[in-house]
Motif scaffolding. Structure first.
Motif, PDB file in Angstrom:
ATOM      1  N   LEU A 273     -46.574   5.201 -10.124  1.00 14.54           N
ATOM      2  CA  LEU A 273     -45.829   4.022 -10.534  1.00 14.54           C
ATOM      3  C   LEU A 273     -45.769   3.824 -12.039  1.00 14.54           C
ATOM      4  O   LEU A 273     -44.839   3.217 -12.545  1.00 14.54           O
ATOM      5  CB  LEU A 273     -46.445   2.764  -9.913  1.00 14.54           C
ATOM      6  N   GLY A 274     -46.799   4.291 -12.750  1.00 12.56           N
ATOM      7  CA  GLY A 274     -46.860   3.949 -14.168  1.00 12.56           C
ATOM      8  C   GLY A 274     -47.500   5.022 -15.010  1.00 12.56           C
ATOM      9  O   GLY A 274     -47.733   6.154 -14.572  1.00 12.56           O
ATOM     10  N   LEU A 275     -47.803   4.641 -16.226  1.00 13.47           N
ATOM     11  CA  LEU A 275     -48.371   5.545 -17.209  1.00 13.47           C
ATOM     12  C   LEU A 275     -49.684   4.975 -17.731  1.00 13.47           C
ATOM     13  O   LEU A 275     -49.898   3.755 -17.716  1.00 13.47           O
ATOM     14  CB  LEU A 275     -47.405   5.735 -18.373  1.00 13.47           C
ATOM     15  N   ILE A 276     -50.537   5.872 -18.222  1.00 14.44           N
ATOM     16  CA  ILE A 276     -51.775   5.476 -18.885  1.00 14.44           C
ATOM     17  C   ILE A 276     -51.749   6.080 -20.286  1.00 14.44           C
ATOM     18  O   ILE A 276     -51.701   7.301 -20.442  1.00 14.44           O
ATOM     19  CB  ILE A 276     -53.009   5.963 -18.112  1.00 14.44           C
ATOM     20  N   GLN A 277     -51.739   5.220 -21.291  1.00 10.83           N
ATOM     21  CA  GLN A 277     -51.709   5.711 -22.663  1.00 10.83           C
ATOM     22  C   GLN A 277     -53.086   5.528 -23.304  1.00 10.83           C
ATOM     23  O   GLN A 277     -53.689   4.454 -23.234  1.00 10.83           O
ATOM     24  CB  GLN A 277     -50.656   4.977 -23.500  1.00 10.83           C
ATOM     25  N   TRP A 278     -53.552   6.607 -23.901  1.00 15.36           N
ATOM     26  CA  TRP A 278     -54.812   6.586 -24.682  1.00 15.36           C
ATOM     27  C   TRP A 278     -54.480   6.845 -26.142  1.00 15.36           C
ATOM     28  O   TRP A 278     -53.673   7.723 -26.466  1.00 15.36           O
ATOM     29  CB  TRP A 278     -55.773   7.653 -24.163  1.00 15.36           C
ATOM     30  N   GLN A 279     -55.103   6.059 -27.011  1.00 20.31           N
ATOM     31  CA  GLN A 279     -54.925   6.223 -28.447  1.00 20.31           C
ATOM     32  C   GLN A 279     -56.279   6.536 -29.080  1.00 20.31           C
ATOM     33  O   GLN A 279     -57.262   5.823 -28.827  1.00 20.31           O
ATOM     34  CB  GLN A 279     -54.383   4.938 -29.080  1.00 20.31           C
TER      35      GLN A 279
ATOM     36  N   GLY B  80     -59.376   6.449 -31.390  1.00 21.38           N
ATOM     37  CA  GLY B  80     -59.918   5.383 -32.224  1.00 21.38           C
ATOM     38  C   GLY B  80     -59.709   3.998 -31.663  1.00 21.38           C
ATOM     39  O   GLY B  80     -60.202   3.019 -32.226  1.00 21.38           O
ATOM     40  N   SER B  81     -58.978   3.886 -30.550  1.00 21.20           N
ATOM     41  CA  SER B  81     -58.725   2.581 -29.954  1.00 21.20           C
ATOM     42  C   SER B  81     -59.693   2.329 -28.808  1.00 21.20           C
ATOM     43  O   SER B  81     -60.321   3.247 -28.275  1.00 21.20           O
ATOM     44  CB  SER B  81     -57.286   2.498 -29.425  1.00 21.20           C
ATOM     45  N   THR B  82     -59.789   1.089 -28.429  1.00 19.15           N
ATOM     46  CA  THR B  82     -60.650   0.710 -27.321  1.00 19.15           C
ATOM     47  C   THR B  82     -59.867   0.760 -26.010  1.00 19.15           C
ATOM     48  O   THR B  82     -58.768   0.213 -25.913  1.00 19.15           O
ATOM     49  CB  THR B  82     -61.195  -0.718 -27.518  1.00 19.15           C
ATOM     50  N   GLY B  83     -60.440   1.420 -25.022  1.00 14.93           N
ATOM     51  CA  GLY B  83     -59.842   1.473 -23.696  1.00 14.93           C
ATOM     52  C   GLY B  83     -58.523   2.214 -23.655  1.00 14.93           C
ATOM     53  O   GLY B  83     -58.230   3.091 -24.489  1.00 14.93           O
ATOM     54  N   VAL B  84     -57.722   1.858 -22.667  1.00 10.50           N
ATOM     55  CA  VAL B  84     -56.408   2.468 -22.478  1.00 10.50           C
ATOM     56  C   VAL B  84     -55.433   1.347 -22.138  1.00 10.50           C
ATOM     57  O   VAL B  84     -55.816   0.207 -21.914  1.00 10.50           O
ATOM     58  CB  VAL B  84     -56.419   3.504 -21.326  1.00 10.50           C
ATOM     59  N   THR B  85     -54.155   1.709 -22.086  1.00  6.14           N
ATOM     60  CA  THR B  85     -53.121   0.764 -21.674  1.00  6.14           C
ATOM     61  C   THR B  85     -52.401   1.322 -20.459  1.00  6.14           C
ATOM     62  O   THR B  85     -51.894   2.449 -20.489  1.00  6.14           O
ATOM     63  CB  THR B  85     -52.101   0.523 -22.804  1.00  6.14           C
ATOM     64  N   VAL B  86     -52.357   0.530 -19.384  1.00  8.73           N
ATOM     65  CA  VAL B  86     -51.584   0.897 -18.201  1.00  8.73           C
ATOM     66  C   VAL B  86     -50.185   0.298 -18.357  1.00  8.73           C
ATOM     67  O   VAL B  86     -50.036  -0.906 -18.598  1.00  8.73           O
ATOM     68  CB  VAL B  86     -52.247   0.386 -16.907  1.00  8.73           C
ATOM     69  N   ILE B  87     -49.176   1.146 -18.242  1.00 10.81           N
ATOM     70  CA  ILE B  87     -47.791   0.757 -18.501  1.00 10.81           C
ATOM     71  C   ILE B  87     -47.008   0.856 -17.198  1.00 10.81           C
ATOM     72  O   ILE B  87     -46.966   1.910 -16.563  1.00 10.81           O
ATOM     73  CB  ILE B  87     -47.172   1.665 -19.570  1.00 10.81           C
ATOM     74  N   LEU B  88     -46.370  -0.253 -16.807  1.00 10.46           N
ATOM     75  CA  LEU B  88     -45.588  -0.299 -15.571  1.00 10.46           C
ATOM     76  C   LEU B  88     -44.181  -0.813 -15.877  1.00 10.46           C
ATOM     77  O   LEU B  88     -43.896  -1.270 -16.985  1.00 10.46           O
ATOM     78  CB  LEU B  88     -46.255  -1.224 -14.549  1.00 10.46           C
ATOM     79  N   ASP B  89     -43.334  -0.741 -14.862  1.00 10.66           N
ATOM     80  CA  ASP B  89     -41.987  -1.329 -14.917  1.00 10.66           C
ATOM     81  C   ASP B  89     -41.197  -0.822 -16.110  1.00 10.66           C
ATOM     82  O   ASP B  89     -40.595  -1.594 -16.867  1.00 10.66           O
ATOM     83  CB  ASP B  89     -42.060  -2.857 -14.945  1.00 10.66           C
ATOM     84  N   ARG B  90     -41.237   0.499 -16.285  1.00 12.62           N
ATOM     85  CA  ARG B  90     -40.490   1.159 -17.357  1.00 12.62           C
ATOM     86  C   ARG B  90     -40.801   0.564 -18.726  1.00 12.62           C
ATOM     87  O   ARG B  90     -39.929   0.385 -19.579  1.00 12.62           O
ATOM     88  CB  ARG B  90     -38.991   1.118 -17.066  1.00 12.62           C
ATOM     89  N   GLY B  91     -42.063   0.258 -18.917  1.00  9.83           N
ATOM     90  CA  GLY B  91     -42.534  -0.216 -20.204  1.00  9.83           C
ATOM     91  C   GLY B  91     -42.555  -1.717 -20.361  1.00  9.83           C
ATOM     92  O   GLY B  91     -43.047  -2.228 -21.376  1.00  9.83           O
ATOM     93  N   GLN B  92     -42.052  -2.452 -19.358  1.00  8.90           N
ATOM     94  CA  GLN B  92     -41.984  -3.908 -19.492  1.00  8.90           C
ATOM     95  C   GLN B  92     -43.329  -4.589 -19.278  1.00  8.90           C
ATOM     96  O   GLN B  92     -43.529  -5.713 -19.718  1.00  8.90           O
ATOM     97  CB  GLN B  92     -40.964  -4.464 -18.484  1.00  8.90           C
ATOM     98  N   ARG B  93     -44.237  -3.940 -18.577  1.00  5.60           N
ATOM     99  CA  ARG B  93     -45.532  -4.546 -18.291  1.00  5.60           C
ATOM    100  C   ARG B  93     -46.630  -3.634 -18.819  1.00  5.60           C
ATOM    101  O   ARG B  93     -46.695  -2.457 -18.479  1.00  5.60           O
ATOM    102  CB  ARG B  93     -45.694  -4.746 -16.789  1.00  5.60           C
ATOM    103  N   ARG B  94     -47.525  -4.184 -19.669  1.00  6.85           N
ATOM    104  CA  ARG B  94     -48.609  -3.400 -20.270  1.00  6.85           C
ATOM    105  C   ARG B  94     -49.921  -4.135 -20.037  1.00  6.85           C
ATOM    106  O   ARG B  94     -50.017  -5.341 -20.272  1.00  6.85           O
ATOM    107  CB  ARG B  94     -48.359  -3.179 -21.756  1.00  6.85           C
ATOM    108  N   SER B  95     -50.893  -3.385 -19.577  1.00  5.30           N
ATOM    109  CA  SER B  95     -52.169  -3.994 -19.197  1.00  5.30           C
ATOM    110  C   SER B  95     -53.316  -3.210 -19.822  1.00  5.30           C
ATOM    111  O   SER B  95     -53.527  -2.041 -19.502  1.00  5.30           O
ATOM    112  CB  SER B  95     -52.301  -3.990 -17.666  1.00  5.30           C
TER     113      SER B  95
END
Length: 934
Positions: free
Chosen positions: A275-281, A283-298
């Motif tokens: 359903l979504g993507l997991i972006q890791w950066q 030097g950053s803390t944690g990750v971001t879960v991206i849903l709804d074609r980028g409209q929702r970020r958690s």
């Protein structure tokens, strides 16, 4: 051979029969996944250890980490997340320096990429920590960076017998002489390599393929990860911009920017549910879960700072990564929150937030479909490898009881129509002709003389064209003064309904039947028919008798002298003799008992502060038969009409005492199975959808029964080929069966009863039908009996699967194949049964499924209707995770109408009719997603 037999033979040959068991379509078995821990866990490394790469087993629970020790040497460390096994190290051979690892999708081995003897190599190793064997499968002088395995196999060739050879493919970055990377692929045995994405001059052609595997050109490319569907590859360019390449069945067809280049830097992987993507950066803390074609970020795992891209556990409930702490490095498992995280194919069903919410709360949802038959849904997924455009990931099917209810309805109605056409209708017109002669001679002044003269003229519309009574009957509209009887008659009652509206012969019969049995007795004393000659009574018996196998006993005496057996549940039998023993099933008793009758005992008068209850509800029947949901939906009615509650309870007791062994009431008894309150709900969602679906299915099945018997059922009323490179092979979807074994068995028993009816009626079915394999013809009676037997067997086969599912047992490959090919059973038998309604016994396009029946009232009328089939998307367990499956179910409607409606009128208004309020909350307003979440 007669043309209709030739057509039947061709169609049956094309349809084929049920799938043969024992094939290897579902080999190898599905990999079972161990659940991930609910809480965080970690493994500390020694101070002199460094983690090079990690990956999580596709079977879950086990993490493989490539660990380098400061003193030299590397080990492959296996860590079990739930702690059920001790940490185990497997030393790698001296001289081999690994830089990347990846699990094989089957979980039995791993691949390592690194250097050995001055070369870049890829090797495979068994997942067993005790094994020491390292097998090199690929060598290159060019540097290899990153390593991953596509989640789906490819058809890489043919063996000596012409069978497809399947193999998984590895993908990795390969550095060119100019320092730029391209994405290369090899099969799991290290062969058949090609460039997937890279410089224009590096593409590969194969002699056995019409086109190249890929022509996606890029100056620089490294793989990031695969979508779980296997057809989408995420990759990045030198500027750390992310892209997604698509495999179109048999080749890489193209690439596009991922989410319009809105993501930059770090890495991006796909959630296991697609359903979504997991972006890791970095030097950053944690990750971001991206849903709804980028409209929702958690943000997730906010308390952790990973050293590199973390790996998802296969059930999607967490991430495993390397974290640097004050005391050194550690492997850490961090739970995350993703909608429908462990639903493996959520991306094929629930990309929209509203749908996800419904599925998470309810365990599934319903969708409206623009289809005409239940079986059509089971032809909606494209599984074939040779289709135009190549294969696509498919949604698994859910075998529902609705399939078999509709097959039962088709068989019942087909036999009912055949019986009418060959027995009852000819006998009726013989009775009319004989009665016309009798009254012309013996009692020409009797109103019955005018009635039978009118009917005789009606049989021959040409001779009766000038008869004003015949004209009113043919028009079948409104109320008018009868020229024949001299009183007002409701000619609108003569509107042909049910299957009678589709054929002129049946239309005429419907009008004549209803005129004789319902309208004429209002102006012609029935008692005058009681002393007719025995020959006329025998003619009436030949008309009536064929129906008795299909309908419930009547509650009225029969004017011809054969009363029959009064049903024990009929508390208020009719006093006036009838010309036809209209069916009085237990459903009629419920509908009668739940409306107002001023001359009944006070305890049975359904009235309240707002006045008497004029129309019943189909929910009354379900409640009386034990549906807890129907009872709860009637709560307001029970409050408005205090006597309704004890009446329904008493009706339930009467039903429990038995309704008799006739086929009609056995159908009603089977509906009670569908509505039983003690059936275990699926352990998904809150169970509300499951209960609503069961109620809707039962009510729709009841509506089909009333539709088939609309003429002979008493209506109650209150009173007052090779084209590309390699086909990607998507695993055939492993479906499921509705967890309602008792209803499958109840329906199978009804098929047994229909088969017994056919076997005991030597003269019922005349003609021939193609055999199951379409190779020859067999007697129609024998063919239909065999189809009924086979359908009962199929219902019991799915019943057995439902029972195994309930016990938590796995289904066999043959079981999954039966689910996979359920459309063959559904369509094949449905068309055969429907052909019985055709005068030529020919297979043809059946009428659309929507149908309507008037079940109560005398204006307004209570209408019970079946709409178009609906799709039921339901979450089910799936080898340690969950998946969504889809099945076809009935839709049901109930409403009051000021006029009678036939099927054609209902189909015209269907698009504007709202679903019942108790089913509407479960209906999605969206169609299925297109399968591309990015």
């Amino acid at each position: 051979m007669k043309p209709r037999h030739l057509i039947a033979l061709i169609v049956l040959t094309l349809l084929g029969g049920p799938p043969a068991p024992g094939t290897d379509l579902f080999d190898p078995p599905q990999l079972a996944v161990s659940p991930s821990p609910a809480a965080e866990t970690s493994l500390a490394l020694d101070a002199d250890e460094t983690v090079i790469d990690t990956d999580v087993s596709p079977a879950g629970a086990t993490v493989a980490a490539l660990v380098r020790r400061a003193g030299g040497g590397q080990v492959l460390r296996f860590w079990t997340l739930d702690g059920t096994r001790p940490v185990a190290d497997r030393p790698l051979p001296d001289g081999f320096t690994a830089r990347a690892l990846a699990w094989h999708p089957r979980g039995e081995r791993l691949f390592l990429a690194g250097t050995q003897g001055g070369e870049q190599v890829i090797a495979q190793v068994a997942a067993d920590p005790q094994s020491r064997r390292l097998e090199t499968i690929y060598r290159s002088p060019q540097k290899i960076r990153r390593l991953m395995v596509g989640p789906r196999p490819f058809e890489t060739g043919r063996d000596g017998a012409g069978n497809p050879v399947l193999a998984y493919r590895l993908f990795f970055g390969l550095k060119g002489a100019d320092g730029r990377y391209a994405i290369r692929s090899i099969t799991e045995d290290g062969r058949r390599g090609y460039q997937a994405i890279g410089p224009k001059g590096g593409f590969t052609r194969f002699a056995d393929a019409a086109g190249p595997p890929s022509e996606i050109a890029a100056d620089w490319a490294l793989p990031l990860g695969f979508h779980p569907g296997g057809h989408l590859l995420l990759w990045e360019d030198q500027g750390h911009r992310f892209h997604v390449a698509t495999y179109a069945g048999d080749h890489w067809a193209g690439t596009r920017d991922l989410l319009d280049n809105s993501l930059r830097g770090g890495s991006v992987t796909v959630t296991p549910n697609g359903l979504g993507l997991i972006q890791w950066q970095p030097g950053s803390t944690g990750v971001t879960v991206i849903l709804d074609r980028g409209q929702r970020r958690s943000p997730q795992c906010a308390g952790h700072r990973f050293d590199g891209t973390p790996s998802s556990v296969p059930d999607g409930r967490g991430l495993v990564g390397v974290e640097r702490t004050d005391s050194g490095l550690r492997l850490v498992y961090c739970p995350i929150t993703v909608p429908l995280a462990d639903v493996t194919n959520a991306w094929l069903f629930a990309q929209a937030p509203a749908d996800r919410d419904l599925i998470e709360r309810r365990g599934g949802l319903l969708r409206d479909l623009d289809l005409e038959q239940v079986y059509s849904l089971y032809e909606s997924e494209s599984y074939a490898l040779d289709q135009e455009g190549g294969p696509t990931p498919a949604r698994p099917y859910l075998v529902t009881t609705d399939i078999f209810w509709e097959l039962l309805a088709a068989a019942y109605e087909g036999l009912f129509i055949t019986t009418e056409r060959h027995q009852s209708i000819p006998a009726f017109w013989d009775l009319v002709a004989a009665a016309d002669r009798q009254f012309r001679t013996a009692a020409p002044a009797s109103p019955w003389a005018r009635v039978f003269a009118t009917l005789a003229a009606l049989r021959d519309p040409t001779s009766g064209a000038q008869d004003p009574e015949v004209a009113l009957i043919q028009r079948a509209q409104g109320v008018a003064q009868s020229p024949a009887l001299g009183i007002p008659l409701t000619y609108g009652e003569l509107l042909p309904r049910g299957h009678y509206s589709a054929d002129p012969e049946f239309q005429n019969y419907f009008k004549a039947f209803t005129y004789l049995t319902k309208l004429a007795p209002k102006g012609a004393p029935v008692a005058a028919l009681q002393d007719l000659p025995s020959a006329l009574r025998a003619a009436a018996a030949r008309w009536v008798s064929p129906y008795r196998a299909f309908i419930a006993p009547s509650r009225a005496p029969l004017v011809w002298g054969d009363r029959g057996t009064l049903p024990a549940y009929a508390r208020h039998p009719a006093d006036q003799a009838a010309l036809f023993p209209l069916s009085w099933g237990f459903d009629n008793e419920v509908l009668l008992a739940t409306v107002f009758h001023p001359d009944w005992p006070e305890a049975e008068q359904i009235t309240g502060p707002a006045g008497p209850r004029i129309l019943p509800s189909a929910l009354d029947l379900a409640a009386a038969l034990g549906s807890p949901l129907a009872s709860s939906l009637l709560r307001n009615e029970l409050d408005r009409y205090p006597r309704l509650r004890p009446v329904l309870a008493e009706l339930g007791q009467r039903h429990a005492a038995g309704t008799g062994g006739d086929l009609y009431n056995r159908w009603i008894d089977a509906l009670a199975m569908q509505w039983a309150g003690d059936l275990k709900a699926p352990d998904q969602g809150d169970g509300a959808l499951w209960q609503a679906k069961r109620l809707q299915t039962g009510l729709a099945s009841w509506a089909t029964l009333r539709h088939a018997t609309v003429l002979v059922n008493e209506r109650v009323a209150a009173e007052g080929g090779e084209s590309g490179f390699e086909n990607i092979v998507f695993s055939p979807p492993r479906g499921a069966v509705e967890p309602d074994p008792r209803t499958f068995e109840a329906i199978a028993t009804l098929f047994d009863l229909l088969q017994a009816l056919v076997d005991d009626s030597a003269g019922l079915l005349r003609g021939e039908m193609a055999t199951e394999d379409g190779s020859e013809l067999e007697p129609l009676r024998q063919a239909v009996s065999g189809r009924l037997h086979d359908t009962a067997d199929q219902a019991r086969r799915f019943k057995a699967m439902a029972e195994r599912q309930d016990r938590g047992e796995g289904l066999s490959g043959a079981d999954y194949e039966a689910i996979y090919h359920v459309a063959r059973v559904a369509e094949h038998h449905f068309l055969v049964f429907k052909s019985l309604a055709n005068k030529e016994l020919a297979l043809s396009n059946p009428d659309p499924m929507p149908k309507i029946a008037d079940v109560a009232g005398d204006g307004p009328y209570l209408m019970a209707a079946v709409g178009r089939p609906m799709e039921w998307d339901q979450v089910v367990p799936f080898y340690g995770r969950r998946q969504l499956v889809k099945g076809a179910v009935y839709s049901f409607y109930e409403f009051a109408s000021p006029r009678l409606l036939d099927d054609a009128a209902w189909r015209q208004m269907l698009g504007t009719q709202a679903h019942p309020a108790w089913i509407a909350p479960f209906v999605s307003r969206l169609g299925l997603p297109d399968g591309d979440p990015f």
